[in-house]
Enzyme design. Sequence first.
Site, PDB file in Angstrom:
ATOM      1  N   GLU A   1      21.098  16.494  33.439  1.00 56.58           N
ATOM      2  CA  GLU A   1      21.593  15.206  33.921  1.00 56.58           C
ATOM      3  C   GLU A   1      20.389  14.376  34.394  1.00 56.58           C
ATOM      4  OE1 GLU A   1      22.338  12.227  36.282  1.00 56.58           O
ATOM      5  OE2 GLU A   1      22.108  14.048  37.512  1.00 56.58           O
ATOM      6  N   SER A   2      20.343  13.109  33.984  1.00 56.83           N
ATOM      7  CA  SER A   2      19.122  12.328  34.127  1.00 56.83           C
ATOM      8  C   SER A   2      18.756  12.019  35.577  1.00 56.83           C
ATOM      9  CB  SER A   2      19.233  11.032  33.322  1.00 56.83           C
ATOM     10  OG  SER A   2      20.310  10.241  33.781  1.00 56.83           O
ATOM     11  N   LYS A   3      19.735  11.764  36.457  1.00 58.67           N
ATOM     12  CA  LYS A   3      19.374  11.483  37.844  1.00 58.67           C
ATOM     13  C   LYS A   3      18.752  12.707  38.494  1.00 58.67           C
ATOM     14  CE  LYS A   3      20.920   9.585  42.237  1.00 58.67           C
ATOM     15  NZ  LYS A   3      22.035   8.990  43.015  1.00 58.67           N
TER      16      LYS A   3
ATOM     17  N   ASP B   1      24.309   1.461  29.046  1.00 56.35           N
ATOM     18  CA  ASP B   1      23.175   2.110  28.393  1.00 56.35           C
ATOM     19  C   ASP B   1      22.887   1.345  27.108  1.00 56.35           C
ATOM     20  OD1 ASP B   1      22.935   4.210  30.276  1.00 56.35           O
ATOM     21  OD2 ASP B   1      24.583   5.293  29.315  1.00 56.35           O
TER      22      ASP B   1
ATOM     23  N   HIS C   1      23.930   9.784  26.380  1.00 55.82           N
ATOM     24  CA  HIS C   1      23.194   9.385  25.181  1.00 55.82           C
ATOM     25  C   HIS C   1      23.271  10.455  24.095  1.00 55.82           C
ATOM     26  CE1 HIS C   1      21.782   6.779  28.240  1.00 55.82           C
ATOM     27  NE2 HIS C   1      20.489   6.775  28.016  1.00 55.82           N
ATOM     28  N   GLU C   2      23.012  11.698  24.502  1.00 53.04           N
ATOM     29  CA  GLU C   2      22.960  12.793  23.539  1.00 53.04           C
ATOM     30  C   GLU C   2      24.291  12.944  22.807  1.00 53.04           C
ATOM     31  OE1 GLU C   2      20.480  14.054  27.216  1.00 53.04           O
ATOM     32  OE2 GLU C   2      22.285  12.874  26.782  1.00 53.04           O
TER      33      GLU C   2
ATOM     34  N   ARG D   1      16.165   3.897  32.511  1.00 54.28           N
ATOM     35  CA  ARG D   1      16.810   3.655  33.798  1.00 54.28           C
ATOM     36  C   ARG D   1      16.232   4.655  34.784  1.00 54.28           C
ATOM     37  NH1 ARG D   1      22.485   5.109  33.901  1.00 54.28           N
ATOM     38  NH2 ARG D   1      22.866   3.475  32.387  1.00 54.28           N
ATOM     39  N   GLY D   2      15.850   4.175  35.962  1.00 55.36           N
ATOM     40  CA  GLY D   2      15.273   5.070  36.950  1.00 55.36           C
ATOM     41  C   GLY D   2      13.957   5.685  36.501  1.00 55.36           C
TER      42      GLY D   2
ATOM     43  N   CYS E   1      27.464   4.903  31.041  1.00 57.53           N
ATOM     44  CA  CYS E   1      27.409   6.180  31.753  1.00 57.53           C
ATOM     45  C   CYS E   1      28.830   6.627  32.077  1.00 57.53           C
ATOM     46  CB  CYS E   1      26.603   6.021  33.038  1.00 57.53           C
ATOM     47  SG  CYS E   1      26.648   7.499  34.090  1.00 57.53           S
TER      48      CYS E   1
END
Length: 282
Positions: free
Chosen positions: A83-85, A196, A228-229, A257-258, A189
């Site tokens: 998870e990106s965050k 996104d 995204h994936e 992002r971030g 998201c």
Amino acid sequence: MSDSLEGSALGKATSYADQYDPALLFPIARAPQRARLGITGQPRFFGADLWTAFELSWLNPRGKPQVAIAHVTVPCESTHLIESKSFKLYLNSFSGTRLADADEVRRRIQGDVSAALWHGGPVGASAGVRLVPPEEFDQQPVHELDGLNLDRLDIECDHAEPAPELLTAAFGEQPVEEVLASRLLKSNCPVTGQPDWGSVQIRYAGPQIDQGGLLRYLVSFRRHSDFHEHCVERIFTDLWARCRPTRLAVYARYTRRGGLDINPWRTSHPGLPPGNVRTARQ
């Protein structure tokens, strides 16, 4: 580590740790979303997720801050994505940590990310990690995705959720080899609803895909909520099923992002991934 998004930091107020903490990485199982696409067992595609981290810093042994850009290659055969965050929080945890040199940073990222991708199981394929030092920042290229621009087409767009029925191909005609590209990919998201924005490249051989229908299909993701994936795997799966190419590769580059961008690549045949080169919007 957990598979449930309820336990993640996504969409929640979060404090930023500045001492190295690999436990911040939050893995998410790939299998449930793939099952919704009819993918069970070994997927029909190969590929990787190409991450770029623009906000990476640590302290040298004397306490002086160091910076780098990180390119991280995540194999799509891993049981989990990250998870990106949580990835952002993990990278920030280096910011107050004294480490010997950039190579130690690279080794720690590679080991921690690889372990998270397999969620405690045997590591089948390690993440690739490359750090770009500041003296090489000026050498980082910007290049748009190659391919015939689908966005030139004047079409009516009336779908806001993925509509695979829009995809058609000329099955009775001579097969072709083409590279097509669009900057109109957008999804959201699934937790925060944040947009996104992305560009996508489709490289294929086989019956010629109707370009207008393909562009309408790509635009149909505009209100779709997914990572995204998963979006790229859905595009690959729908094209493979509806247009029956003999070879297919789908590559998307999403805006950051971030301090992170994620660029999934899925292909029907194994090969080297594309270079992790950012587009102008990234």
